[in-house]
Design a protein around this motif. Structure first.
Motif, PDB file in Angstrom:
ATOM      1  N   UNK A 158       9.448   2.864  -4.068  1.00 41.56           N
ATOM      2  CA  UNK A 158       8.778   1.978  -3.294  1.00 41.56           C
ATOM      3  C   UNK A 158       8.691   0.545  -4.072  1.00 41.56           C
ATOM      4  N   UNK A 159       8.572   0.761  -5.644  1.00 41.63           N
ATOM      5  CA  UNK A 159       8.663  -0.868  -6.320  1.00 41.63           C
ATOM      6  C   UNK A 159      10.129  -1.422  -5.885  1.00 41.63           C
ATOM      7  N   UNK A 160      11.158  -0.737  -6.016  1.00 46.32           N
ATOM      8  CA  UNK A 160      12.306  -1.329  -5.546  1.00 46.32           C
ATOM      9  C   UNK A 160      12.480  -1.675  -4.139  1.00 46.32           C
ATOM     10  N   UNK A 161      11.983  -1.042  -2.951  1.00 44.27           N
ATOM     11  CA  UNK A 161      12.321  -1.412  -1.696  1.00 44.27           C
ATOM     12  C   UNK A 161      11.179  -2.108  -1.161  1.00 44.27           C
ATOM     13  N   UNK A 162      10.024  -2.269  -1.563  1.00 44.04           N
ATOM     14  CA  UNK A 162       8.643  -3.030  -1.170  1.00 44.04           C
ATOM     15  C   UNK A 162       8.066  -3.931  -2.445  1.00 44.04           C
ATOM     16  N   UNK A 163       8.093  -3.280  -3.332  1.00 49.25           N
ATOM     17  CA  UNK A 163       7.380  -3.963  -4.646  1.00 49.25           C
ATOM     18  C   UNK A 163       6.277  -2.882  -5.081  1.00 49.25           C
ATOM     19  N   UNK A 164       5.605  -3.085  -6.487  1.00 46.75           N
ATOM     20  CA  UNK A 164       4.799  -2.460  -7.085  1.00 46.75           C
ATOM     21  C   UNK A 164       3.729  -2.162  -5.992  1.00 46.75           C
ATOM     22  N   UNK A 165       2.883  -1.045  -6.126  1.00 46.67           N
ATOM     23  CA  UNK A 165       1.986  -0.715  -5.373  1.00 46.67           C
ATOM     24  C   UNK A 165       0.386  -1.272  -5.727  1.00 46.67           C
ATOM     25  N   UNK A 166      -0.140  -2.007  -4.842  1.00 45.32           N
ATOM     26  CA  UNK A 166      -1.617  -2.552  -5.004  1.00 45.32           C
ATOM     27  C   UNK A 166      -2.489  -1.684  -4.413  1.00 45.32           C
ATOM     28  N   UNK A 211       9.411   4.900   4.848  1.00 45.46           N
ATOM     29  CA  UNK A 211       8.972   6.677   4.767  1.00 45.46           C
ATOM     30  C   UNK A 211       9.590   7.073   3.472  1.00 45.46           C
ATOM     31  N   UNK A 212       8.932   7.742   2.814  1.00 43.25           N
ATOM     32  CA  UNK A 212       9.107   8.308   1.463  1.00 43.25           C
ATOM     33  C   UNK A 212       8.638   9.718   1.422  1.00 43.25           C
ATOM     34  N   UNK A 249       1.052  -1.260   0.233  1.00 45.63           N
ATOM     35  CA  UNK A 249      -0.011  -0.205  -0.042  1.00 45.63           C
ATOM     36  C   UNK A 249       1.098   1.354  -0.149  1.00 45.63           C
ATOM     37  N   UNK A 250       0.317   2.352  -0.810  1.00 49.70           N
ATOM     38  CA  UNK A 250       1.037   3.667  -0.683  1.00 49.70           C
ATOM     39  C   UNK A 250       0.023   4.412   0.007  1.00 49.70           C
ATOM     40  N   UNK A 251       0.319   5.137   0.899  1.00 50.58           N
ATOM     41  CA  UNK A 251      -0.753   6.117   1.526  1.00 50.58           C
ATOM     42  C   UNK A 251      -0.055   7.417   1.512  1.00 50.58           C
ATOM     43  N   UNK A 252      -0.493   8.490   0.963  1.00 48.78           N
ATOM     44  CA  UNK A 252       0.038   9.827   0.652  1.00 48.78           C
ATOM     45  C   UNK A 252      -0.294  10.432   1.957  1.00 48.78           C
ATOM     46  N   UNK A 253       0.737  11.363   2.484  1.00 52.29           N
ATOM     47  CA  UNK A 253       0.480  12.200   3.501  1.00 52.29           C
ATOM     48  C   UNK A 253       0.011  11.138   4.829  1.00 52.29           C
ATOM     49  N   UNK A 254       0.936  10.493   5.109  1.00 53.96           N
ATOM     50  CA  UNK A 254       0.829   9.541   6.105  1.00 53.96           C
ATOM     51  C   UNK A 254       1.689   9.780   7.151  1.00 53.96           C
ATOM     52  N   UNK A 255       2.171  10.863   7.554  1.00 54.02           N
ATOM     53  CA  UNK A 255       2.977  11.240   8.427  1.00 54.02           C
ATOM     54  C   UNK A 255       2.038  11.706   9.727  1.00 54.02           C
TER      55      UNK A 255
END
Ligand code: NAP
Length: 246
Positions: free
Chosen positions: A81-89, A63-64, A12-18
């Protein structure tokens, strides 16, 4: 079918997740089994704390930092993200700004900045993650809108425009992607206890029939529900404590 989806193996990618709603969504997705990329703009320390909390749940997280209104920054973010976790689902377009401005005080620069961060970012992030979702024929996109997409709202007309545009894009993407296994929905909260609402908290809370503001966790619960439902697409889920006019 379980009420809580099993998101094991999902990225998962959540924008503004801080902080605020995005933080609660990131943690809720991690509790459901997802690995999570925690995007932030400026507050790296807060984002790192969210990452630590997710790792403590036994999930992978990074964290990105990226300004989601910048095409180059979004491209670099999704590649990292793709390199470090995998592509976003699972993409949750949550990052947003809410500059409180009257009709007379609003400047062109503020209008443009609001549309860029709240609306253009949805286009940029969605386009960046779609190739992988379409290839796998599975994807979930949830856009964090607002009651201001339909009501008068308390922030300003620039904010109304950004959130109404977001809901239009939600329906447009949903219609075009349903056949490919990608759902696109909006969750539209009103008056949630976060930094964004702190300036006018006491004034706002009087207008909520339920008698209190909502919590970020209550919004995250609605996001999880949408992520878990493969038949729901193109919809807006509202949660507002009974508030219909703001
Ligand atoms: P918040 O507490 O102010 O947090 C905003 C988040 O967005 C922070 O993580 C911030 O990162 C990030 N952000 C801001 N500009 C960014 C940019 N250009 N690029 C990347 N990230 C950026 O806000 P919130 O109340 O949780 O709101 C989250 C979303 O819910 C927003 O879209 C907002 O419009 C929507 N919403 C909120 C309410 C409410 O009552 N709170 C109601 C309806 C809708 P940093 O920490 O690094 O600055």
């Amino acid at each position: 079918m379980s009420l809580s989806p099993d998101l094991d193996q999902r990225i998962a990618l959540v924008t503004g997740a801080s902080r605020g709603i995005g933080k609660a969504v990131a943690l809720m997705l991690a509790r459901a089994g997802a690995d999570v990329a925690v995007n932030y703009h400026e507050r790296a320390e807060e984002a790192r704390a969210v990452v630590e909390a997710i790792r403590a749940l036994g999930r992978r997280a990074i964290a990105i930092g990226a300004d989601v209104s910048s095409a180059a920054a979004v491209a670099a973010m999704t590649q990292a993200i793709a390199e470090q976790l995998g592509p976003v689902d699972i993409l949750v377009n949550n990052a947003g700004i809410g500059l409180i401005r009257s009709i007379d005080a609003l400047t062109e620069a503020e209008f443009d900045a609001t549309l860029a961060v709240n609306l253009k970012s949805v286009f940029l992030c969605t386009q960046a993650v779609l190739p992988h979702m379409r290839a796998r024929r599975w994807g979930r996109i949830v856009n964090i809108s607002s009651g201001a997409a339909r009501g008068g709202g308390g922030i300003g007309v620039h904010y109304n425009a950004s959130k109404a545009g977001m809901e239009g894009m939600t329906r447009g993407y949903a219609a075009r992607l349903a056949a490919e296994g990608v759902t696109v929905n909006a969750v539209a909260p009103s008056l949630i206890e976060t930094d964004m609402m702190s300036a006018r908290r006491d004034e706002y809370v009087k207008r909520i029939p339920l008698g209190r503001m909502g919590t970020a966790e209550e919004v995250a619960q609605a996001v999880l529900m949408v992520v878990g439902n493969p038949y729901m697409t193109g919809q807006t889920v509202q949660l507002n404590g009974g508030t219909q006019f703001i």
